[in-house]
Motif scaffolding. Structure first.
Motif, PDB file in Angstrom:
ATOM      1  N   TYR A   1       0.787  -1.280   0.004  1.00 42.68           N
ATOM      2  CA  TYR A   1       0.062   0.071  -0.026  1.00 42.68           C
ATOM      3  C   TYR A   1       0.873   1.214  -0.069  1.00 42.68           C
ATOM      4  O   TYR A   1       1.712   1.126   0.779  1.00 42.68           O
ATOM      5  CB  TYR A   1      -0.871   0.010   1.191  1.00 42.68           C
ATOM      6  CG  TYR A   1      -1.901  -1.186   1.127  1.00 42.68           C
ATOM      7  CD1 TYR A   1      -3.074  -1.092   0.374  1.00 42.68           C
ATOM      8  CD2 TYR A   1      -1.660  -2.255   1.886  1.00 42.68           C
ATOM      9  CE1 TYR A   1      -3.994  -2.180   0.333  1.00 42.68           C
ATOM     10  CE2 TYR A   1      -2.712  -3.213   2.102  1.00 42.68           C
ATOM     11  CZ  TYR A   1      -3.934  -3.105   1.433  1.00 42.68           C
ATOM     12  OH  TYR A   1      -4.822  -4.165   1.552  1.00 42.68           O
TER      13      TYR A   1
ATOM     14  N   GLU B   1     -10.311 -14.912  12.284  1.00 43.53           N
ATOM     15  CA  GLU B   1     -10.650 -14.578  13.692  1.00 43.53           C
ATOM     16  C   GLU B   1     -12.151 -14.778  13.910  1.00 43.53           C
ATOM     17  O   GLU B   1     -12.949 -13.886  14.679  1.00 43.53           O
ATOM     18  CB  GLU B   1     -10.298 -12.965  14.267  1.00 43.53           C
ATOM     19  CG  GLU B   1      -8.814 -12.783  13.827  1.00 43.53           C
ATOM     20  CD  GLU B   1      -8.182 -11.761  14.699  1.00 43.53           C
ATOM     21  OE1 GLU B   1      -8.588 -11.733  15.755  1.00 43.53           O
ATOM     22  OE2 GLU B   1      -6.983 -11.259  14.150  1.00 43.53           O
TER      23      GLU B   1
ATOM     24  N   MET C   1       1.254   5.061   0.721  1.00 38.50           N
ATOM     25  CA  MET C   1       0.508   6.159   1.240  1.00 38.50           C
ATOM     26  C   MET C   1       1.493   7.469   1.206  1.00 38.50           C
ATOM     27  O   MET C   1       2.117   7.546   2.085  1.00 38.50           O
ATOM     28  CB  MET C   1       0.005   5.847   2.967  1.00 38.50           C
ATOM     29  CG  MET C   1      -0.050   4.403   3.212  1.00 38.50           C
ATOM     30  SD  MET C   1      -1.954   4.041   2.845  1.00 38.50           S
ATOM     31  CE  MET C   1      -2.452   4.396   4.156  1.00 38.50           C
TER      32      MET C   1
ATOM     33  N   ALA D   1       2.064  -4.977   3.431  1.00 41.36           N
ATOM     34  CA  ALA D   1       1.160  -5.978   4.028  1.00 41.36           C
ATOM     35  C   ALA D   1       1.514  -7.348   3.996  1.00 41.36           C
ATOM     36  O   ALA D   1       1.555  -8.243   4.666  1.00 41.36           O
ATOM     37  CB  ALA D   1      -0.310  -5.662   3.700  1.00 41.36           C
TER      38      ALA D   1
ATOM     39  N   PRO E   1       1.095 -11.010  15.063  1.00 40.71           N
ATOM     40  CA  PRO E   1       0.566  -9.728  15.860  1.00 40.71           C
ATOM     41  C   PRO E   1      -0.468  -8.820  14.881  1.00 40.71           C
ATOM     42  O   PRO E   1      -0.483  -9.152  13.718  1.00 40.71           O
ATOM     43  CB  PRO E   1       1.706  -9.257  16.316  1.00 40.71           C
ATOM     44  CG  PRO E   1       2.745  -9.591  15.358  1.00 40.71           C
ATOM     45  CD  PRO E   1       2.368 -11.026  14.898  1.00 40.71           C
ATOM     46  N   SER E   2      -1.027  -8.106  15.488  1.00 40.27           N
ATOM     47  CA  SER E   2      -1.806  -7.008  14.836  1.00 40.27           C
ATOM     48  C   SER E   2      -1.087  -6.428  13.808  1.00 40.27           C
ATOM     49  O   SER E   2      -0.217  -5.741  14.049  1.00 40.27           O
ATOM     50  CB  SER E   2      -2.541  -6.317  15.949  1.00 40.27           C
ATOM     51  OG  SER E   2      -3.443  -5.386  15.249  1.00 40.27           O
ATOM     52  N   GLY E   3      -1.702  -6.405  12.481  1.00 38.06           N
ATOM     53  CA  GLY E   3      -1.059  -5.516  11.605  1.00 38.06           C
ATOM     54  C   GLY E   3      -0.019  -6.206  10.893  1.00 38.06           C
ATOM     55  O   GLY E   3       0.595  -5.867   9.851  1.00 38.06           O
ATOM     56  N   SER E   4       0.139  -7.724  10.980  1.00 44.27           N
ATOM     57  CA  SER E   4       1.331  -8.374  10.377  1.00 44.27           C
ATOM     58  C   SER E   4       0.892  -8.806   9.095  1.00 44.27           C
ATOM     59  O   SER E   4       1.566  -9.158   8.247  1.00 44.27           O
ATOM     60  CB  SER E   4       1.328  -9.833  11.360  1.00 44.27           C
ATOM     61  OG  SER E   4       0.272 -10.261  11.612  1.00 44.27           O
ATOM     62  N   GLY E   5      -0.554  -8.709   8.605  1.00 45.27           N
ATOM     63  CA  GLY E   5      -0.875  -9.094   7.298  1.00 45.27           C
ATOM     64  C   GLY E   5      -1.612 -10.330   7.189  1.00 45.27           C
ATOM     65  O   GLY E   5      -1.717 -10.871   6.265  1.00 45.27           O
ATOM     66  N   LYS E   6      -2.356 -10.718   8.376  1.00 47.25           N
ATOM     67  CA  LYS E   6      -3.108 -11.901   8.324  1.00 47.25           C
ATOM     68  C   LYS E   6      -4.209 -12.057   7.431  1.00 47.25           C
ATOM     69  O   LYS E   6      -4.506 -12.753   6.497  1.00 47.25           O
ATOM     70  CB  LYS E   6      -3.556 -12.425   9.884  1.00 47.25           C
ATOM     71  CG  LYS E   6      -2.417 -12.847  10.930  1.00 47.25           C
ATOM     72  CD  LYS E   6      -2.608 -12.977  12.202  1.00 47.25           C
ATOM     73  CE  LYS E   6      -3.779 -12.041  12.741  1.00 47.25           C
ATOM     74  NZ  LYS E   6      -2.947 -10.701  13.215  1.00 47.25           N
ATOM     75  N   SER E   7      -5.063 -10.728   7.537  1.00 50.08           N
ATOM     76  CA  SER E   7      -6.316 -10.541   6.955  1.00 50.08           C
ATOM     77  C   SER E   7      -5.890 -10.349   5.577  1.00 50.08           C
ATOM     78  O   SER E   7      -6.594 -10.849   4.650  1.00 50.08           O
ATOM     79  CB  SER E   7      -7.047  -9.344   7.393  1.00 50.08           C
ATOM     80  OG  SER E   7      -7.542  -9.598   8.875  1.00 50.08           O
ATOM     81  N   THR E   8      -4.943  -9.655   5.227  1.00 45.65           N
ATOM     82  CA  THR E   8      -4.590  -9.208   3.889  1.00 45.65           C
ATOM     83  C   THR E   8      -4.110 -10.734   3.237  1.00 45.65           C
ATOM     84  O   THR E   8      -4.991 -10.904   1.928  1.00 45.65           O
ATOM     85  CB  THR E   8      -3.239  -8.543   3.681  1.00 45.65           C
ATOM     86  OG1 THR E   8      -3.466  -7.378   4.680  1.00 45.65           O
ATOM     87  CG2 THR E   8      -2.868  -8.107   2.428  1.00 45.65           C
TER      88      THR E   8
ATOM     89  N   VAL F   1       3.359   0.763   2.968  1.00 44.46           N
ATOM     90  CA  VAL F   1       3.131  -0.318   3.729  1.00 44.46           C
ATOM     91  C   VAL F   1       3.174  -1.868   3.094  1.00 44.46           C
ATOM     92  O   VAL F   1       2.548  -1.992   2.156  1.00 44.46           O
ATOM     93  CB  VAL F   1       1.712  -0.309   4.599  1.00 44.46           C
ATOM     94  CG1 VAL F   1       1.623  -1.461   5.493  1.00 44.46           C
ATOM     95  CG2 VAL F   1       1.736   0.998   5.323  1.00 44.46           C
TER      96      VAL F   1
END
Ligand code: ATP
Ligand code: MG
Lengths: 243, 391
Positions: free
Chosen positions: A21, A177, A23, A30, A49-56, A28
């Motif tokens: 991404y 999640e 910006m 991801a 951890p949060s923001g590590s790219g799991k959802s991506t 970023v």
């Protein structure tokens, strides 16, 4: 549309995938060069951890998003080569999504929500009703089928979304999640359902930041800053991941 | 996904927000209603004008001497001579002198229009006698002061008394009533039943001239009207040598003119009302665009579980078309009331025509699809992940 047939031993093959991404000045990453292979009938937990790219990563696997670069094969078909409608058909027939925020349509009742993927699959009415009923009974919500999502508890809503993911009987379940918004008791109910589904032969990919939950899976993949830093199928036992 | 499902989904989301749906439809409702009411009223008022023109008879040709300064005219004898030479095309020539008279019988009196003519008037005007007789050739020749009165005059002047052979005064001249005309309209004052007919030759004082300023020429058949008009014009030209001295008007030519005017009026009113339909369509587009933005998440979820572009497209397109058609139907229903009410207020027979209704309905459907296209296409092209992340 041409039939997407399986011609690979892997269900999921990700090669050197980046999602960047931009910006303004910053970028970023991801996903930062991810390689991942998943066979049919595996039960994989993706942690990090949060923001590590799991959802991506999950969105890539679910053909919901397109990578900046890299290749993605689902059942041997390269996703970027598929037309929009073919990707829709893959999401419809091969994948059942379970989201953290349930993502049920608020204006439809539970039955209509669960029926929706079958409608898009073009299943005729009688068959559709039967499959919807099976899915609803499975999650124990058949008697609540005429309720709107807002009239249900969080756990019930998540069960409804599981029923929706099951309804079209896809071979793969993608759960981002699914227990995140639930208390530990309802969370473990949901988890047990996923385990059952795996035992029935479905490929289950579970995203979680809870190591204890991850240990329910056969294989654990840890991701950090968009890179896979641990994969129990490559780097050895999943017991290396702390509970 | 098939069309039935798209319809069901569209109906569901329409009925989920009824107030918004109604407001969206309002433009179409008003547009459709306006188109139908205006067109129907225009056609209705034309209808009543057409009726009164047609009542003149399709064979009828009016000859009027219009020259203002000229005292020239064509006498009845000359017209009869012309008639005799053209029997093939012309059946009757009837003088049509008109004036107003104060008509008195004993203590009752009223104002009425007075027509000076010949016996053939009855045929040419397609009238009948209710009692007594019509004026005859002898009356005309001898300039007898006899009168045939309309049913309105008979009732107003004589009440239940028999008018035949009674003496009435028209502008203080004594006339004998010889007959009463059949009632053809509502027997009101000012209608065709409010008239007094006398021999044209007897009414010099009433008409204030002995010159006939107007004739009705009756063509032998409706097909011969054109040729008859031609011949009358040639005859009159030979008499006057100036086209401005007279005018020859057939019912057919009046109808042509009327049709032209009506056609223009209809297009004009339909056009103006049609603009409101287009504005209504823009309203639909506006609301649909807002609705697509609001429902971005819904669209994302639908796409995530396998909706194709075409499924999303048809859902939103059908929604727009349905709203618009529903508005059309409500507009049509309202227009039925509106037309009848407005028709009553204006005193004309106005009925909404099926043709116009069908046209307005189809137009509103087309508008729905046309203006629904952009929002539907926008919805269908949303990227599933962006749509899912919208709130
Ligand atoms: N649309 C986007 N635009 C810009 N950056 C994004 C976008 N989506 C994700 N990111 C960034 O990509 C990175 C990975 O995001 P992702 O949602 O995959 O994290 P995650 O591992 O699922 O975190 P969590 O556990 O909190 O859900 C984050 O730094 C996030 O800020
Ligand atoms: Mg996440």
């Amino acid at each position: 549309m041409k039939d997407v047939i399986s011609n690979s031993e892997y269900m999921i093959e990700i090669e050197d995938m980046y999602k960047i991404y931009k910006m303004g000045e910053n970028e970023v990453r991801a996903l930062n060069g991810v390689n991942l292979k998943i066979k049919p009938h595996e039960f994989v937990a993706i942690i990090g951890p949060s923001g590590s790219g799991k959802s991506t990563l999950m969105n890539m696997i679910g053909c919901l998003d397109t990578p900046t670069s890299g290749k993605y094969y689902i059942d041997g078909n390269e996703a970027s080569q598929l037309k929009d409608d073919e990707q829709a058909a893959i999401r419809n027939k091969k994948i059942g999504f379970i989201f953290q925020q349930y993502n049920l349509l608020p204006k439809l009742n539970v039955e209509e929500n669960v029926e929706l993927p079958l409608i898009y699959a073009g299943v005729p009415l009688a068959k559709r009703r039967e499959m919807t009923k099976t899915a609803l009974e499975r999650v124990g919500l058949y008697d609540r089928r005429f309720h709107r999502p807002t009239e249900l508890s969080g756990g019930q809503q998540q069960r409804a979304s599981i029923a929706r993911a099951l309804a079209a009987r896809p071979p793969m379940i993608l759960a981002d999640e699914p227990t995140g918004a639930l208390d530990s008791k309802t969370g473990s109910e949901v988890l047990n359902m996923l385990k059952e589904l795996h035992q029935e032969g479905k490929t289950v990919i579970l995203i979680t930041h809870d190591n204890k939950i991850a240990h329910e899976a056969d294989r654990i993949v840890r991701i950090m800053d968009g890179e896979i830093v641990f994969d129990s199928s490559v780097d050895g036992d999943k017991s290396q991941v702390n509970v | 996904m098939n069309l039935t499902q798209s319809f069901k989904m569209a109906i569901k989301s329409i009925s989920a927000s009824k107030m918004r749906t109604f407001l969206t439809m309002l433009g179409i409702i008003i547009g459709v209603c306006a188109v139908i009411v205006l067109v129907s009223v225009v056609q209705g008022s034309t209808g009543s004008i057409t009726e009164s023109i047609e009542s003149l008879g399709a064979n009828s040709i009016n000859v009027i001497f219009t020259g203002r300064n000229s005292t020239k005219s064509v006498s009845y004898e000359e017209m009869v001579e012309f008639l005799d030479e053209n029997r093939e095309y012309i059946s009757y020539v009837v003088p049509n002198m008109t004036g107003n008279g104060r008509v008195k019988y004993q203590s009752s009196n009223l104002n009425s229009s007075v027509v000076g003519t010949t016996p053939d008037y009855l045929t040419v005007k397609n009238r009948d006698i209710q009692s007594g007789r019509f004026i005859n050739d002898m009356d005309v020749q001898k300039r007898r002061k006899v009168a045939v009165i309309g049913s309105y005059n008979a009732r107003e002047l004589f009440g239940f008394e028999d008018p035949i052979d009674k003496q009435i005064k028209i502008n203080n001249e004594l006339y004998t009533v010889v007959g009463v005309l059949d009632a053809i309209s509502n027997s009101e004052g000012g209608s065709d039943d409010d008239t007094v007919i006398i021999p044209y030759s007897a009414g010099r004082l009433i008409f204030r001239t002995s010159k006939i300023r107007s004739y009705v020429v009756w063509a032998s058949t409706a097909e011969n009207v054109e040729e008859a008009v031609d011949r009358v014009e040639r005859f009159l030209y030979s008499k006057f040598g100036d086209e401005d001295e007279y005018s020859v008007i057939s019912v057919a030519s009046m109808m042509d003119t009327l049709d032209e005017i009506t056609g223009m009026m209809t297009i004009l009113t339909a056009g103006i009302a049609g603009i409101s339909l287009v504005v209504g369509g823009i309203g639909i587009m506006n609301i649909m665009l807002v609705s697509v933005t609001e429902r971005t998440r819904e669209i994302g979820i639908r796409k995530a579980i396998g909706a194709k572009r075409s499924s999303i497209m048809s859902q939103f397109l059908i929604e727009a078309a349905l709203v618009s058609c529903l508005g059309g139907v409500i507009g049509i229903l309202l227009s039925c009331f509106g037309t009848v009410i407005l028709g009553n207020v204006m005193g004309i027979d106005a009925f909404p025509s099926i043709f116009v209704m069908l046209g307005a309905f189809l137009f509103s459907a087309v508008i729905g699809i046309f203006f629904g296209w952009a929002p539907a296409s926008k919805a269908s092209k949303l990227n599933p992940i962006d749509a899912l992340h919208a709130d």
